[in-house]
Design a protein around this motif. Structure first.
Motif, PDB file in Angstrom:
ATOM      1  N   MET A  29       0.867  -1.168   0.000  1.00 28.16           N
ATOM      2  CA  MET A  29       0.000   0.000   0.000  1.00 28.16           C
ATOM      3  C   MET A  29       0.905   1.219   0.000  1.00 28.16           C
ATOM      4  SD  MET A  29      -3.008  -1.112   2.607  1.00 28.16           S
ATOM      5  CE  MET A  29      -4.094   0.188   2.072  1.00 28.16           C
ATOM      6  N   ILE A  30       0.753   2.088  -1.006  1.00 27.44           N
ATOM      7  CA  ILE A  30       1.585   3.272  -1.121  1.00 27.44           C
ATOM      8  C   ILE A  30       0.917   4.427  -0.382  1.00 27.44           C
ATOM      9  CG2 ILE A  30       2.691   4.886  -2.723  1.00 27.44           C
ATOM     10  CD1 ILE A  30       3.732   1.977  -2.879  1.00 27.44           C
ATOM     11  N   CYS A  31       1.661   5.084   0.498  1.00 27.87           N
ATOM     12  CA  CYS A  31       1.149   6.236   1.234  1.00 27.87           C
ATOM     13  C   CYS A  31       0.994   7.411   0.279  1.00 27.87           C
ATOM     14  CB  CYS A  31       2.106   6.600   2.376  1.00 27.87           C
ATOM     15  SG  CYS A  31       1.603   8.059   3.297  1.00 27.87           S
ATOM     16  N   CYS A  34       3.577  10.451   1.646  1.00 25.86           N
ATOM     17  CA  CYS A  34       5.043  10.401   1.561  1.00 25.86           C
ATOM     18  C   CYS A  34       5.560   9.395   0.538  1.00 25.86           C
ATOM     19  CB  CYS A  34       5.636  10.105   2.933  1.00 25.86           C
ATOM     20  SG  CYS A  34       5.412   8.393   3.499  1.00 25.86           S
ATOM     21  N   ALA A  35       4.655   8.657  -0.122  1.00 20.80           N
ATOM     22  CA  ALA A  35       4.994   7.679  -1.167  1.00 20.80           C
ATOM     23  C   ALA A  35       5.737   6.452  -0.641  1.00 20.80           C
ATOM     24  CB  ALA A  35       5.763   8.327  -2.308  1.00 20.80           C
ATOM     25  N   HIS A  36       5.700   6.213   0.669  1.00 26.92           N
ATOM     26  CA  HIS A  36       6.343   5.029   1.250  1.00 26.92           C
ATOM     27  C   HIS A  36       5.503   3.783   0.959  1.00 26.92           C
ATOM     28  CE1 HIS A  36       8.820   2.787   4.085  1.00 26.92           C
ATOM     29  NE2 HIS A  36       7.719   2.298   4.612  1.00 26.92           N
ATOM     30  N   SER A  37       6.154   2.669   0.654  1.00 32.95           N
ATOM     31  CA  SER A  37       5.477   1.401   0.419  1.00 32.95           C
ATOM     32  C   SER A  37       5.273   0.691   1.749  1.00 32.95           C
ATOM     33  CB  SER A  37       6.316   0.535  -0.520  1.00 32.95           C
ATOM     34  OG  SER A  37       5.699  -0.707  -0.720  1.00 32.95           O
ATOM     35  N   ASN A  38       4.013   0.327   2.039  1.00 33.62           N
ATOM     36  CA  ASN A  38       3.647  -0.322   3.292  1.00 33.62           C
ATOM     37  C   ASN A  38       3.077  -1.705   3.008  1.00 33.62           C
ATOM     38  OD1 ASN A  38       3.762   1.981   5.434  1.00 33.62           O
ATOM     39  ND2 ASN A  38       2.853   2.874   3.608  1.00 33.62           N
TER      40      ASN A  38
END
Length: 71
Positions: A29-31, A34-38
Motif C-alpha cells: 500500500m503506497i502512502c 510520503c509515497a512510502h510502500s507499506n
C-alpha cells in the motif's frame, strides 16, 4: 524462493508480487502523503504515520477520504 507472505490468507508469494496469488489482496500500500510502500492491510503508514485511507485533495490539498473525487 517465496518470501512475501500475505497477511490476510498466509499464502506464500514471490518477492516481486504486488498482489496475493491466494486471495488477491494487495501486498503493498503506497502512502499518498510520503509515497512510502507499506505492507498490504496496513491502516497507517510505517514512515510518516498517515492514514492510508486518506489522501490530499488534488485541487486544494485538504485531506479527504480516498473514495472522494475532491473536497
Amino acid at each position: 524462493m517465496i518470501t512475501n507472505t500475505c497477511r490476510i490468507c498466509d499464502h506464500g508469494n514471490p518477492p516481486e508480487a504486488r498482489f496475493c496469488g491466494g486471495c488477491g489482496q494487495g501486498l503493498q500500500m503506497i502512502c499518498r502523503f510520503c509515497a512510502h510502500s507499506n505492507p498490504g492491510g496496513s491502516k497507517f503508514c510505517n514512515e510518516c504515520g498517515g492514514q492510508l485511507n486518506l489522501l490530499p485533495c488534488p485541487r486544494c490539498g485538504a485531506v479527504i477520504e480516498i473514495t472522494a473525487n475532491s473536497c
